[in-house]
Motif scaffolding. Sequence first.
Motif, PDB file in Angstrom:
ATOM      1  N   GLY A   1       0.815  -1.206   0.000  1.00 50.16           N
ATOM      2  CA  GLY A   1       0.000   0.000   0.000  1.00 50.16           C
ATOM      3  C   GLY A   1       0.850   1.258   0.000  1.00 50.16           C
ATOM      4  O   GLY A   1       2.038   1.255   0.339  1.00 50.16           O
ATOM      5  N   ALA A   2       0.205   2.328  -0.369  1.00 50.95           N
ATOM      6  CA  ALA A   2       0.907   3.616  -0.426  1.00 50.95           C
ATOM      7  C   ALA A   2       1.386   4.046   0.955  1.00 50.95           C
ATOM      8  O   ALA A   2       2.461   4.636   1.092  1.00 50.95           O
ATOM      9  N   THR A   3       0.600   3.710   1.983  1.00 46.90           N
ATOM     10  CA  THR A   3       0.997   4.085   3.337  1.00 46.90           C
ATOM     11  C   THR A   3       2.275   3.354   3.741  1.00 46.90           C
ATOM     12  O   THR A   3       3.185   3.953   4.333  1.00 46.90           O
TER      13      THR A   3
ATOM     14  N   LEU B   1       8.189   3.353   4.545  1.00 47.79           N
ATOM     15  CA  LEU B   1       9.532   2.846   4.245  1.00 47.79           C
ATOM     16  C   LEU B   1      10.437   3.944   3.689  1.00 47.79           C
ATOM     17  O   LEU B   1      11.601   4.067   4.077  1.00 47.79           O
ATOM     18  N   ILE B   2       9.898   4.758   2.789  1.00 47.92           N
ATOM     19  CA  ILE B   2      10.690   5.845   2.215  1.00 47.92           C
ATOM     20  C   ILE B   2      11.023   6.884   3.282  1.00 47.92           C
ATOM     21  O   ILE B   2      12.154   7.364   3.372  1.00 47.92           O
ATOM     22  N   GLY B   3      10.042   7.220   4.125  1.00 45.13           N
ATOM     23  CA  GLY B   3      10.287   8.182   5.203  1.00 45.13           C
ATOM     24  C   GLY B   3      11.343   7.696   6.175  1.00 45.13           C
ATOM     25  O   GLY B   3      12.208   8.453   6.612  1.00 45.13           O
ATOM     26  N   ALA B   4      11.293   6.404   6.520  1.00 46.00           N
ATOM     27  CA  ALA B   4      12.296   5.834   7.425  1.00 46.00           C
ATOM     28  C   ALA B   4      13.680   5.864   6.797  1.00 46.00           C
ATOM     29  O   ALA B   4      14.680   6.183   7.461  1.00 46.00           O
TER      30      ALA B   4
ATOM     31  N   GLY C   1      10.560   9.048  11.173  1.00 47.77           N
ATOM     32  CA  GLY C   1      10.560   9.188   9.714  1.00 47.77           C
ATOM     33  C   GLY C   1       9.484   8.343   9.064  1.00 47.77           C
ATOM     34  O   GLY C   1       8.857   8.750   8.078  1.00 47.77           O
ATOM     35  N   ALA C   2       9.245   7.156   9.634  1.00 49.22           N
ATOM     36  CA  ALA C   2       8.198   6.287   9.091  1.00 49.22           C
ATOM     37  C   ALA C   2       6.819   6.910   9.267  1.00 49.22           C
ATOM     38  O   ALA C   2       5.981   6.854   8.368  1.00 49.22           O
TER      39      ALA C   2
ATOM     40  N   ALA D   1       4.373   7.994   6.248  1.00 47.78           N
ATOM     41  CA  ALA D   1       3.033   7.424   6.134  1.00 47.78           C
ATOM     42  C   ALA D   1       1.971   8.521   6.057  1.00 47.78           C
ATOM     43  O   ALA D   1       1.041   8.443   5.250  1.00 47.78           O
ATOM     44  N   VAL D   2       2.116   9.545   6.884  1.00 42.16           N
ATOM     45  CA  VAL D   2       1.156  10.654   6.858  1.00 42.16           C
ATOM     46  C   VAL D   2       1.232  11.389   5.523  1.00 42.16           C
ATOM     47  O   VAL D   2       0.208  11.733   4.921  1.00 42.16           O
ATOM     48  N   THR D   3       2.439  11.609   5.041  1.00 43.26           N
ATOM     49  CA  THR D   3       2.616  12.280   3.746  1.00 43.26           C
ATOM     50  C   THR D   3       1.961  11.479   2.624  1.00 43.26           C
ATOM     51  O   THR D   3       1.295  12.048   1.752  1.00 43.26           O
ATOM     52  N   ALA D   4       2.139  10.161   2.631  1.00 43.86           N
ATOM     53  CA  ALA D   4       1.527   9.318   1.602  1.00 43.86           C
ATOM     54  C   ALA D   4       0.009   9.419   1.640  1.00 43.86           C
ATOM     55  O   ALA D   4      -0.648   9.508   0.592  1.00 43.86           O
ATOM     56  N   ASN D   5      -0.569   9.423   2.837  1.00 46.70           N
ATOM     57  CA  ASN D   5      -2.024   9.521   2.946  1.00 46.70           C
ATOM     58  C   ASN D   5      -2.546  10.882   2.506  1.00 46.70           C
ATOM     59  O   ASN D   5      -3.602  10.973   1.887  1.00 46.70           O
ATOM     60  N   VAL D   6      -1.812  11.935   2.814  1.00 48.93           N
ATOM     61  CA  VAL D   6      -2.218  13.271   2.374  1.00 48.93           C
ATOM     62  C   VAL D   6      -2.157  13.363   0.847  1.00 48.93           C
ATOM     63  O   VAL D   6      -3.064  13.894   0.205  1.00 48.93           O
ATOM     64  N   LEU D   7      -1.106  12.817   0.266  1.00 48.80           N
ATOM     65  CA  LEU D   7      -0.969  12.862  -1.191  1.00 48.80           C
ATOM     66  C   LEU D   7      -2.051  12.048  -1.889  1.00 48.80           C
ATOM     67  O   LEU D   7      -2.473  12.399  -2.994  1.00 48.80           O
ATOM     68  N   LYS D   8      -2.529  10.978  -1.262  1.00 47.75           N
ATOM     69  CA  LYS D   8      -3.604  10.187  -1.853  1.00 47.75           C
ATOM     70  C   LYS D   8      -4.882  11.002  -1.973  1.00 47.75           C
ATOM     71  O   LYS D   8      -5.705  10.731  -2.833  1.00 47.75           O
ATOM     72  N   VAL D   9      -5.052  11.999  -1.140  1.00 49.04           N
ATOM     73  CA  VAL D   9      -6.242  12.849  -1.194  1.00 49.04           C
ATOM     74  C   VAL D   9      -5.997  14.072  -2.070  1.00 49.04           C
ATOM     75  O   VAL D   9      -6.831  14.439  -2.895  1.00 49.04           O
ATOM     76  N   VAL D  10      -4.843  14.701  -1.926  1.00 47.88           N
ATOM     77  CA  VAL D  10      -4.576  15.980  -2.584  1.00 47.88           C
ATOM     78  C   VAL D  10      -4.315  15.826  -4.086  1.00 47.88           C
ATOM     79  O   VAL D  10      -4.830  16.621  -4.882  1.00 47.88           O
TER      80      VAL D  10
END
Length: 70
Positions: A2-4, A9-12, A26-27, A31-40
């Motif tokens: 999943g994107a989260t 993994l990328i953040g870590a 970082g993780a 994860a929060v960034t991925a979820n925000v991008l899924k909406v924005v």
Amino acid sequence: MGATTVGALIGAAIDELNGGDDVGEGAIVGAVTANVLKVVLPLVVTYAIGWGVLRGAAELRERLLGGPAA
């Protein structure tokens, strides 16, 4: 995956490269960034397509009627 999970993994990995002490921080940020991008991102793409369609319709109306749109 999943994107989260990928975002975590990328953040870590980025946090580890920057010398961060806590990989979990970082993780969480990733994860929060991925979820925000899924909406924005879908909203931005939809807005851009709509703007292009309206711009094209105004241009077409101007060419057909021979004057600027009111």
